[in-house]
Design a protein around this motif. Structure first.
Motif, PDB file in Angstrom:
ATOM      1  N   THR A   1       0.814  -1.215   0.000  1.00 51.05           N
ATOM      2  CA  THR A   1       0.000   0.000   0.000  1.00 51.05           C
ATOM      3  C   THR A   1       0.851   1.270   0.000  1.00 51.05           C
ATOM      4  O   THR A   1       0.404   2.316  -0.463  1.00 51.05           O
ATOM      5  N   GLU A   2       2.101   1.205   0.478  1.00 51.11           N
ATOM      6  CA  GLU A   2       2.973   2.383   0.453  1.00 51.11           C
ATOM      7  C   GLU A   2       3.292   2.818  -0.977  1.00 51.11           C
ATOM      8  O   GLU A   2       3.709   3.959  -1.209  1.00 51.11           O
ATOM      9  N   LEU A   3       3.047   1.936  -1.941  1.00 61.11           N
ATOM     10  CA  LEU A   3       3.311   2.278  -3.342  1.00 61.11           C
ATOM     11  C   LEU A   3       2.313   3.275  -3.900  1.00 61.11           C
ATOM     12  O   LEU A   3       2.566   3.885  -4.943  1.00 61.11           O
ATOM     13  N   CYS A   4       1.202   3.476  -3.218  1.00 60.55           N
ATOM     14  CA  CYS A   4       0.263   4.525  -3.625  1.00 60.55           C
ATOM     15  C   CYS A   4       0.964   5.877  -3.573  1.00 60.55           C
ATOM     16  O   CYS A   4       0.940   6.649  -4.548  1.00 60.55           O
ATOM     17  N   GLU A   5       1.620   6.170  -2.470  1.00 63.18           N
ATOM     18  CA  GLU A   5       2.352   7.433  -2.353  1.00 63.18           C
ATOM     19  C   GLU A   5       3.518   7.483  -3.331  1.00 63.18           C
ATOM     20  O   GLU A   5       3.777   8.527  -3.953  1.00 63.18           O
TER      21      GLU A   5
ATOM     22  N   ILE B   1      -7.274   3.621  -1.107  1.00 60.52           N
ATOM     23  CA  ILE B   1      -6.451   3.779  -2.310  1.00 60.52           C
ATOM     24  C   ILE B   1      -7.330   4.033  -3.530  1.00 60.52           C
ATOM     25  O   ILE B   1      -7.018   4.889  -4.367  1.00 60.52           O
ATOM     26  N   GLU B   2      -8.434   3.328  -3.632  1.00 61.91           N
ATOM     27  CA  GLU B   2      -9.351   3.558  -4.743  1.00 61.91           C
ATOM     28  C   GLU B   2      -9.899   4.985  -4.705  1.00 61.91           C
ATOM     29  O   GLU B   2      -9.987   5.655  -5.741  1.00 61.91           O
ATOM     30  N   GLY B   3     -10.232   5.461  -3.511  1.00 62.79           N
ATOM     31  CA  GLY B   3     -10.697   6.833  -3.370  1.00 62.79           C
ATOM     32  C   GLY B   3      -9.641   7.839  -3.798  1.00 62.79           C
ATOM     33  O   GLY B   3      -9.952   8.858  -4.423  1.00 62.79           O
ATOM     34  N   VAL B   4      -8.380   7.559  -3.490  1.00 59.72           N
ATOM     35  CA  VAL B   4      -7.282   8.442  -3.897  1.00 59.72           C
ATOM     36  C   VAL B   4      -7.193   8.524  -5.416  1.00 59.72           C
ATOM     37  O   VAL B   4      -7.150   9.613  -5.992  1.00 59.72           O
ATOM     38  N   PHE B   5      -7.165   7.377  -6.086  1.00 57.46           N
ATOM     39  CA  PHE B   5      -7.035   7.381  -7.544  1.00 57.46           C
ATOM     40  C   PHE B   5      -8.229   8.053  -8.214  1.00 57.46           C
ATOM     41  O   PHE B   5      -8.062   8.820  -9.175  1.00 57.46           O
TER      42      PHE B   5
ATOM     43  N   ALA C   1      -7.998  11.646 -10.210  1.00 60.08           N
ATOM     44  CA  ALA C   1      -8.458  11.662 -11.599  1.00 60.08           C
ATOM     45  C   ALA C   1      -9.460  12.776 -11.836  1.00 60.08           C
ATOM     46  O   ALA C   1      -9.393  13.511 -12.838  1.00 60.08           O
ATOM     47  N   ARG C   2     -10.407  12.930 -10.908  1.00 57.19           N
ATOM     48  CA  ARG C   2     -11.416  13.984 -11.047  1.00 57.19           C
ATOM     49  C   ARG C   2     -10.790  15.381 -10.922  1.00 57.19           C
ATOM     50  O   ARG C   2     -11.187  16.310 -11.635  1.00 57.19           O
ATOM     51  N   SER C   3      -9.817  15.523 -10.038  1.00 62.91           N
ATOM     52  CA  SER C   3      -9.126  16.804  -9.913  1.00 62.91           C
ATOM     53  C   SER C   3      -8.367  17.145 -11.191  1.00 62.91           C
ATOM     54  O   SER C   3      -8.413  18.288 -11.674  1.00 62.91           O
ATOM     55  N   LEU C   4      -7.677  16.162 -11.749  1.00 61.63           N
ATOM     56  CA  LEU C   4      -6.937  16.386 -12.998  1.00 61.63           C
ATOM     57  C   LEU C   4      -7.883  16.668 -14.156  1.00 61.63           C
ATOM     58  O   LEU C   4      -7.596  17.516 -15.015  1.00 61.63           O
ATOM     59  N   ARG C   5      -8.999  15.974 -14.176  1.00 57.60           N
ATOM     60  CA  ARG C   5     -10.002  16.208 -15.232  1.00 57.60           C
ATOM     61  C   ARG C   5     -10.443  17.669 -15.238  1.00 57.60           C
ATOM     62  O   ARG C   5     -10.564  18.299 -16.292  1.00 57.60           O
ATOM     63  N   ALA C   6     -10.671  18.215 -14.039  1.00 59.78           N
ATOM     64  CA  ALA C   6     -11.072  19.622 -13.930  1.00 59.78           C
ATOM     65  C   ALA C   6      -9.928  20.557 -14.329  1.00 59.78           C
ATOM     66  O   ALA C   6     -10.141  21.567 -15.005  1.00 59.78           O
TER      67      ALA C   6
END
Length: 195
Positions: free
Chosen positions: A131-135, A163-167, A171-176
């Protein structure tokens, strides 16, 4: 077309990646990690990006090099696809619920790299994915995408959900942020005149 194709070969990974910013959320992902495939698939869907990733990595060791190097290449693809960044909104944020989990992310496509990750993940592994690979993934992404990214867990207990919530949130932030600002389509969103 705001798109990029990037290849990267090292002693640890061999990656080919294509990105279309103005896509339909379609993806074809083969990272060698089922969990990372899942995360990148939903990243494409929620970002409305068309994304193809093929990675042959040293997964007999672990998924560290695979996750980090895909983050590097994805960041390079975003930077290339954005070009001079003329007309983009530049900023994006999302407060995203995922069952009991609540994740805040905010991005600035500023040309300055910085990850501010405040997201405790209780389990050490989800499946066989550390899970540390998320960061690590997002640290690599911001270095090459040249963006500032804040990620904060507001609530959450289930490591998969976090982790799913992070991705999804990122994604939604980048989309905006990558969206074209129709009222300012011919200008760079900075008083400096460049990003």
């Amino acid at each position: 077309m705001r798109e990029a194709k990037i290849g990267r070969v090292t002693a640890e990974t061999n990656i080919s990646l294509s990105l279309l910013l103005d896509g339909k959320g379609e993806s074809r992902i083969d990272s060698g990690s089922g969990f990372l495939d899942h995360m990148l698939t939903l990243f494409a869907k929620h970002g409305n990006f068309n994304l193809e990733v093929v990675c042959k990595g040293d997964t007999h060791v672990d998924y560290h090099h695979t996750a980090e190097d895909i983050g590097i290449v994805l960041g390079q693809a975003f930077l290339k696809a954005l070009g001079d960044k003329k007309g983009i909104v530049r900023y994006g944020s999302m407060m995203l619920p995922m069952d009991e989990t609540l994740i805040l992310s905010a991005v600035d496509l500023s040309g300055r790299s910085g990850l501010y990750f405040d997201c405790e993940i209780p389990a050490y592994k989800v499946g066989n994915f550390d899970t540390e690979l998320c960061e690590e993934f997002f640290a690599a992404f911001v270095r090459t995408a040249a963006c500032t990214l804040h990620i904060r867990k507001i609530a959450g207990k289930n490591s998969h959900h976090i982790i799913e919530g992070v991705f999804k949130s990122v994604a939604r932030s980048l989309r905006a942020a990558v969206a074209i600002d129709k009222d300012n389509a011919d200008s760079i969103p900075s008083t400096k005149g460049a990003l």
